[in-house]
Scaffold this motif. Structure first.
Motif, PDB file in Angstrom:
ATOM      1  N   THR A  38      25.033  36.934  28.738  1.00  6.01           N
ATOM      2  CA  THR A  38      23.817  37.046  28.496  1.00  6.01           C
ATOM      3  C   THR A  38      23.682  37.189  26.877  1.00  6.01           C
ATOM      4  OG1 THR A  38      23.477  39.346  28.897  1.00  6.01           O
ATOM      5  CG2 THR A  38      22.712  37.891  30.599  1.00  6.01           C
ATOM      6  N   LEU A  39      22.463  36.803  26.365  1.00  2.80           N
ATOM      7  CA  LEU A  39      22.244  36.687  25.009  1.00  2.80           C
ATOM      8  C   LEU A  39      22.821  38.151  24.175  1.00  2.80           C
ATOM      9  CD1 LEU A  39      21.507  34.664  22.759  1.00  2.80           C
ATOM     10  CD2 LEU A  39      19.334  35.475  22.860  1.00  2.80           C
ATOM     11  N   GLY A  40      23.511  37.917  23.234  1.00  9.44           N
ATOM     12  CA  GLY A  40      23.735  39.562  22.480  1.00  9.44           C
ATOM     13  C   GLY A  40      24.596  40.373  23.210  1.00  9.44           C
ATOM     14  N   GLN A  41      25.180  39.867  24.223  1.00  8.61           N
ATOM     15  CA  GLN A  41      26.144  40.758  24.979  1.00  8.61           C
ATOM     16  C   GLN A  41      27.721  40.148  25.250  1.00  8.61           C
ATOM     17  OE1 GLN A  41      25.286  43.923  26.143  1.00  8.61           O
ATOM     18  NE2 GLN A  41      23.353  43.335  24.882  1.00  8.61           N
ATOM     19  N   GLY A  42      28.500  40.629  25.502  1.00  9.26           N
ATOM     20  CA  GLY A  42      29.706  40.184  25.735  1.00  9.26           C
ATOM     21  C   GLY A  42      29.883  39.650  27.297  1.00  9.26           C
ATOM     22  N   PRO A  43      30.796  38.768  27.223  1.00  8.16           N
ATOM     23  CA  PRO A  43      30.908  38.279  28.816  1.00  8.16           C
ATOM     24  C   PRO A  43      30.927  39.377  29.810  1.00  8.16           C
ATOM     25  CG  PRO A  43      32.421  36.911  27.195  1.00  8.16           C
ATOM     26  CD  PRO A  43      31.734  38.258  26.582  1.00  8.16           C
ATOM     27  N   GLU A  44      30.707  39.173  31.193  1.00  8.51           N
ATOM     28  CA  GLU A  44      30.660  40.097  31.954  1.00  8.51           C
ATOM     29  C   GLU A  44      31.346  39.493  33.346  1.00  8.51           C
ATOM     30  OE1 GLU A  44      26.724  42.487  32.398  1.00  8.51           O
ATOM     31  OE2 GLU A  44      26.368  40.569  32.451  1.00  8.51           O
ATOM     32  N   PHE A  45      32.471  40.204  33.826  1.00  6.61           N
ATOM     33  CA  PHE A  45      33.500  39.650  34.962  1.00  6.61           C
ATOM     34  C   PHE A  45      32.585  39.575  36.359  1.00  6.61           C
ATOM     35  CE2 PHE A  45      37.214  38.924  37.371  1.00  6.61           C
ATOM     36  CZ  PHE A  45      36.962  39.914  38.466  1.00  6.61           C
ATOM     37  N   LEU A  46      32.879  38.413  36.694  1.00  6.87           N
ATOM     38  CA  LEU A  46      32.179  38.064  38.118  1.00  6.87           C
ATOM     39  C   LEU A  46      32.901  38.156  39.306  1.00  6.87           C
ATOM     40  CD1 LEU A  46      29.483  35.335  37.258  1.00  6.87           C
ATOM     41  CD2 LEU A  46      29.192  37.943  37.555  1.00  6.87           C
ATOM     42  N   THR A  47      34.344  37.160  38.913  1.00  6.78           N
ATOM     43  CA  THR A  47      35.127  36.997  40.181  1.00  6.78           C
ATOM     44  C   THR A  47      36.382  36.506  39.725  1.00  6.78           C
ATOM     45  OG1 THR A  47      35.472  36.343  42.459  1.00  6.78           O
ATOM     46  CG2 THR A  47      34.147  34.868  41.035  1.00  6.78           C
ATOM     47  N   TYR A  48      37.307  36.510  40.240  1.00  2.00           N
ATOM     48  CA  TYR A  48      38.706  35.529  40.082  1.00  2.00           C
ATOM     49  C   TYR A  48      39.315  35.122  41.255  1.00  2.00           C
ATOM     50  CZ  TYR A  48      42.615  39.029  40.192  1.00  2.00           C
ATOM     51  OH  TYR A  48      43.609  39.974  40.488  1.00  2.00           O
ATOM     52  N   PHE A  49      40.093  34.140  41.073  1.00  2.00           N
ATOM     53  CA  PHE A  49      40.971  33.458  42.048  1.00  2.00           C
ATOM     54  C   PHE A  49      42.562  33.297  41.653  1.00  2.00           C
ATOM     55  CE2 PHE A  49      37.857  31.884  44.882  1.00  2.00           C
ATOM     56  CZ  PHE A  49      36.808  31.505  44.165  1.00  2.00           C
ATOM     57  N   GLN A  50      43.430  33.758  42.657  1.00  2.00           N
ATOM     58  CA  GLN A  50      44.634  33.370  42.506  1.00  2.00           C
ATOM     59  C   GLN A  50      45.022  32.305  43.641  1.00  2.00           C
ATOM     60  OE1 GLN A  50      47.227  34.840  40.763  1.00  2.00           O
ATOM     61  NE2 GLN A  50      48.892  33.412  41.620  1.00  2.00           N
ATOM     62  N   ASN A  51      45.061  31.067  42.970  1.00  2.00           N
ATOM     63  CA  ASN A  51      45.135  29.804  43.844  1.00  2.00           C
ATOM     64  C   ASN A  51      43.926  29.772  44.537  1.00  2.00           C
ATOM     65  OD1 ASN A  51      47.799  29.199  42.727  1.00  2.00           O
ATOM     66  ND2 ASN A  51      48.618  30.761  44.182  1.00  2.00           N
ATOM     67  N   GLU A  52      43.893  29.696  45.688  1.00  2.00           N
ATOM     68  CA  GLU A  52      42.621  29.486  46.557  1.00  2.00           C
ATOM     69  C   GLU A  52      41.973  30.744  46.960  1.00  2.00           C
ATOM     70  OE1 GLU A  52      45.348  28.104  47.367  1.00  2.00           O
ATOM     71  OE2 GLU A  52      46.089  28.796  49.629  1.00  2.00           O
ATOM     72  N   ALA A  53      42.871  31.710  46.710  1.00  2.00           N
ATOM     73  CA  ALA A  53      42.357  33.138  47.324  1.00  2.00           C
ATOM     74  C   ALA A  53      41.417  33.828  46.202  1.00  2.00           C
ATOM     75  CB  ALA A  53      43.484  33.986  47.675  1.00  2.00           C
ATOM     76  N   GLN A  54      40.321  34.146  46.701  1.00  2.00           N
ATOM     77  CA  GLN A  54      39.443  35.207  45.987  1.00  2.00           C
ATOM     78  C   GLN A  54      39.910  36.619  46.097  1.00  2.00           C
ATOM     79  OE1 GLN A  54      35.288  34.436  46.845  1.00  2.00           O
ATOM     80  NE2 GLN A  54      34.652  35.239  44.724  1.00  2.00           N
ATOM     81  N   LEU A  55      40.273  37.266  44.928  1.00  2.00           N
ATOM     82  CA  LEU A  55      40.795  38.367  44.797  1.00  2.00           C
ATOM     83  C   LEU A  55      39.828  39.276  44.475  1.00  2.00           C
ATOM     84  CD1 LEU A  55      44.659  37.759  43.321  1.00  2.00           C
ATOM     85  CD2 LEU A  55      43.661  37.694  45.787  1.00  2.00           C
ATOM     86  N   GLU A  56      38.972  39.252  43.754  1.00  2.00           N
ATOM     87  CA  GLU A  56      38.034  40.446  43.229  1.00  2.00           C
ATOM     88  C   GLU A  56      36.645  39.627  43.040  1.00  2.00           C
ATOM     89  OE1 GLU A  56      39.476  43.097  40.453  1.00  2.00           O
ATOM     90  OE2 GLU A  56      37.819  44.079  40.203  1.00  2.00           O
ATOM     91  N   LYS A  57      35.499  40.722  43.502  1.00  2.00           N
ATOM     92  CA  LYS A  57      34.273  40.162  43.356  1.00  2.00           C
ATOM     93  C   LYS A  57      33.662  41.420  42.454  1.00  2.00           C
ATOM     94  CE  LYS A  57      32.938  38.505  47.211  1.00  2.00           C
ATOM     95  NZ  LYS A  57      32.085  38.083  48.232  1.00  2.00           N
ATOM     96  N   SER A  58      32.895  41.177  41.464  1.00  2.00           N
ATOM     97  CA  SER A  58      32.076  42.185  40.807  1.00  2.00           C
ATOM     98  C   SER A  58      30.946  42.624  41.661  1.00  2.00           C
ATOM     99  CB  SER A  58      31.860  41.791  39.403  1.00  2.00           C
ATOM    100  OG  SER A  58      30.523  42.586  38.905  1.00  2.00           O
ATOM    101  N   ARG A  59      30.507  43.668  41.366  1.00  2.00           N
ATOM    102  CA  ARG A  59      29.254  44.033  41.970  1.00  2.00           C
ATOM    103  C   ARG A  59      27.837  43.260  41.568  1.00  2.00           C
ATOM    104  NH1 ARG A  59      28.927  50.376  41.028  1.00  2.00           N
ATOM    105  NH2 ARG A  59      30.214  49.252  39.070  1.00  2.00           N
ATOM    106  N   LEU A  60      28.101  42.533  40.251  1.00  2.00           N
ATOM    107  CA  LEU A  60      27.234  41.489  39.755  1.00  2.00           C
ATOM    108  C   LEU A  60      26.982  40.648  40.689  1.00  2.00           C
ATOM    109  CD1 LEU A  60      28.129  41.810  35.971  1.00  2.00           C
ATOM    110  CD2 LEU A  60      26.282  42.996  37.148  1.00  2.00           C
TER     111      LEU A  60
END
Lengths: 115, 108
Positions: A38-60
């Motif tokens: 969002t404006l004026g803020q740094g990026p916030e982590f949402l989620t990430y994948f290792q290949n097709e597997a979703q390994l972590e999801k943020s509470r956001l």
């Protein structure tokens, strides 16, 4: 250009509509990340994948958000029933994977505006 | 995850060397220090990464003292195109935690 690409670059939608963004990572990169900025803020982590597997999801990442990477290549991020608070830049990044300190290469982002 | 503190903004003139210092008092033994640059309406761009002492690449140098509680990004002879936001991150996993960064303004 062999960098990370994102489509669309801009999206304007009305509150309550569903939107979907696409990210194409650098080829042969195993890890793919989604961030929100969002404006004026740094990026916030949402989620990430290792290949097709979703390994972590943020509470956001509320229940209205879903991300997929079905074949371990491109990824989609869908937001259902958009709210004005979802207005932000959605960034995708990719890395080779295998190390927590691998360089993440970011795409240009998709700017979402919810009216 | 270690919290980082960096100046909100800095001003410089073309041709000068710019040093941006980041404090990370709670850095863990297995944490690395990474700096990103971001221009408006673009994604962050990796600049440099280090663990200790000094790292140099074609665009910047990173100085890390022995206690690793701070780090300094050094940009030699900045130009107008170096005007951007610079983020300092401390991490040992893929989940990058960005602060608000340092907004560098370079004047002619």
């Amino acid at each position: 250009d062999t960098g990370v690409s994102q489509n669309p670059r801009h999206k304007i939608t009305k509150r309550g509509q569903n939107v979907t963004f696409r990210c194409d990572p650098i080829s042969e990169h195993n890890r793919l990340y989604w961030y929100r900025q969002t404006l004026g803020q740094g990026p916030e982590f949402l989620t990430y994948f290792q290949n097709e597997a979703q390994l972590e999801k943020s509470r956001l990442l509320s229940d209205r958000f879903s991300a997929e990477r079905p074949k371990g290549s491109f990824s989609t991020l869908e937001i259902q029933r958009t709210e004005q608070g979802d207005s932000a830049m959605y960034l995708c990044a990719s890395s080779l994977g295998g190390s927590g300190t691998d360089t993440q290469y970011f795409g240009p982002g998709t700017r979402l505006t919810v009216l | 995850l270690a919290k980082t503190t960096q100046p909100i903004s800095m001003d410089s003139y073309e041709g000068q060397e710019v040093n941006i210092t980041c404090s990370h008092n709670n850095i863990a033994t297995n944490d690395y220090i990474t700096w990103y640059q971001q221009f408006p309406s673009q994604g962050p761009r990796f600049i440099i990464q280090g663990y200790k002492t000094k790292v140099t690449n074609e665009v910047a140098s990173l100085f890390i003292p022995a206690d690793r509680k701070s780090s300094t990004l050094s940009l030699p002879r900045v130009s107008l195109s170096d005007t951007a936001v610079y983020y300092c991150l401390v991490h040992n996993t893929d989940k990058l935690i960005f602060g608000t960064g340092t907004r560098l303004q370079v004047f002619p």
